[in-house]
Design an enzyme around this catalytic site. Structure first.
Site, PDB file in Angstrom:
ATOM      1  N   LYS A  77       0.850  -1.187  -0.005  1.00  0.00           N
ATOM      2  CA  LYS A  77      -0.201   0.086   0.022  1.00  0.00           C
ATOM      3  C   LYS A  77       0.821   1.258  -0.128  1.00  0.00           C
ATOM      4  O   LYS A  77       0.649   2.302  -0.572  1.00  0.00           O
ATOM      5  CB  LYS A  77      -0.926   0.010   1.363  1.00  0.00           C
ATOM      6  N   LYS A 119      16.771   3.847   2.010  1.00  0.00           N
ATOM      7  CA  LYS A 119      17.616   3.391   3.132  1.00  0.00           C
ATOM      8  C   LYS A 119      18.701   2.499   2.769  1.00  0.00           C
ATOM      9  O   LYS A 119      18.872   1.432   3.064  1.00  0.00           O
ATOM     10  CB  LYS A 119      16.790   2.760   4.212  1.00  0.00           C
ATOM     11  N   ASP A 130      14.346  -0.520   1.654  1.00  0.00           N
ATOM     12  CA  ASP A 130      14.713  -0.951   3.079  1.00  0.00           C
ATOM     13  C   ASP A 130      15.870  -2.054   2.933  1.00  0.00           C
ATOM     14  O   ASP A 130      17.093  -1.685   2.211  1.00  0.00           O
ATOM     15  CB  ASP A 130      13.762  -1.319   3.960  1.00  0.00           C
TER      16      ASP A 130
HETATM   17  P1  IMP Z   1      12.030  -3.908   2.044  1.00  0.00           P
HETATM   18  O1  IMP Z   1      11.770  -5.192   1.409  1.00  0.00           O
HETATM   19  O2  IMP Z   1      12.790  -4.514   3.296  1.00  0.00           O
HETATM   20  O3  IMP Z   1      13.001  -3.231   1.076  1.00  0.00           O
HETATM   21  O4  IMP Z   1      10.927  -3.252   2.583  1.00  0.00           O
HETATM   22  C1  IMP Z   1      10.454  -2.280   1.853  1.00  0.00           C
HETATM   23  C2  IMP Z   1       8.846  -2.054   2.678  1.00  0.00           C
HETATM   24  O5  IMP Z   1       9.038  -1.824   4.089  1.00  0.00           O
HETATM   25  C3  IMP Z   1       8.512  -0.587   2.086  1.00  0.00           C
HETATM   26  O6  IMP Z   1       8.057  -0.737   0.775  1.00  0.00           O
HETATM   27  C4  IMP Z   1       7.764  -0.204   3.393  1.00  0.00           C
HETATM   28  O7  IMP Z   1       6.373  -0.726   3.107  1.00  0.00           O
HETATM   29  C5  IMP Z   1       8.205  -0.923   4.452  1.00  0.00           C
HETATM   30  N1  IMP Z   1       9.135   0.010   5.196  1.00  0.00           N
HETATM   31  C6  IMP Z   1      10.663  -0.086   5.267  1.00  0.00           C
HETATM   32  N2  IMP Z   1      11.201   0.972   5.960  1.00  0.00           N
HETATM   33  C7  IMP Z   1       9.999   1.633   6.333  1.00  0.00           C
HETATM   34  C8  IMP Z   1       9.914   2.694   7.368  1.00  0.00           C
HETATM   35  O8  IMP Z   1      10.807   3.378   7.726  1.00  0.00           O
HETATM   36  N3  IMP Z   1       8.599   2.825   7.770  1.00  0.00           N
HETATM   37  C9  IMP Z   1       7.502   2.377   7.067  1.00  0.00           C
HETATM   38  N4  IMP Z   1       7.733   1.406   6.342  1.00  0.00           N
HETATM   39  C10 IMP Z   1       8.963   1.090   6.065  1.00  0.00           C
END
Ligand code: IMP
Ligand code: MG
Length: 182
Positions: A46, A134, A106
């Site tokens: 979302k 990040k 992230d």
């Molecule tokens: P990844 O698969 O670890 O890269 O996660 C990505 C997803 O995690 C993003 O699209 C967000 O939905 C969620 N996410 C990562 N960091 C944050 C944050 O600081 N706040 C809120 N959601 C986050």
């Protein structure tokens, strides 16, 4: 309008700063794709829905839109490391450019998983636009081509980003001060 926000939230990017970032990303995207080529902008639900809607309207060309929904986060602030596809795209992307639109990268798990899946669908290209990156949190390789800003390792909310499904509708992006995460 905005509602009262918790005291341990600190503005990271104001509404105006976000608007500027969106315009800059849109400019880079406009320059990167030759005129006349079809682009499908796939928002990752979302979290990306607000960024996606602002970004596609900032482009100076028509694009197709679609959405995917993947889950890698539970109700906390740490990723479970497992990616599940809860909703797939409905567009035939063969021979078209796919631009994945994410609000924040992230660990990189969600996007690298999605990107691989879409590559298998014979898209002409699969690129990524991320409002925030990040970078230092990366666990799997994932290099978004279009980035608004690289941010430090802090949990952020607002502009689509949630914390346990709250605060998505805030217009600015806030940093949640570390102590509340413990
Ligand atoms: P990844 O698969 O670890 O890269 O996660 C990505 C997803 O995690 C993003 O699209 C967000 O939905 C969620 N996410 C990562 N960091 C944050 C944050 O600081 N706040 C809120 N959601 C986050
Ligand atoms: Mg997301």
């Amino acid at each position: 309008m905005t509602y009262k926000i918790p005291e341990n939230f600190e503005v990271l990017y104001s509404k105006e700063q976000i608007h500027e970032m969106v315009l800059q990303i849109a400019k880079k995207i406009d320059d990167a794709y030759p005129e006349g080529e079809e682009i499908v902008c796939v928002g990752v639900l979302k979290g990306a829905w607000i960024f996606h809607s602002d970004l596609v309207r900032a482009l100076s060309r028509d694009v197709q839109i679609d959405f995917m929904r993947a889950a890698s986060y539970g109700h906390g602030t740490e990723s479970s490391g497992v990616v599940r596809i809860l909703k797939d795209i409905e567009t035939d992307i063969r021979g078209k450019h796919v631009l994945l639109v994410e609000e924040i990268v992230d660990s990189g798990r969600t996007l690298s998983f999605i990107k691989e899946r879409l590559r298998a669908s014979e898209a002409k290209s699969v690129r990524i636009a991320a409002l925030l990156d990040k970078k230092e949190r990366r666990e799997v390789p994932c290099d978004p081509e279009f980035v608004g800003a690289v941010v430090p390792n802090h949990f952020v909310v607002g502009y689509g980003l949630d914390w346990g499904e709250k605060y998505r509708t805030l217009e600015s992006i806030y940093m949640v001060k570390d102590e509340v995460l413990r």
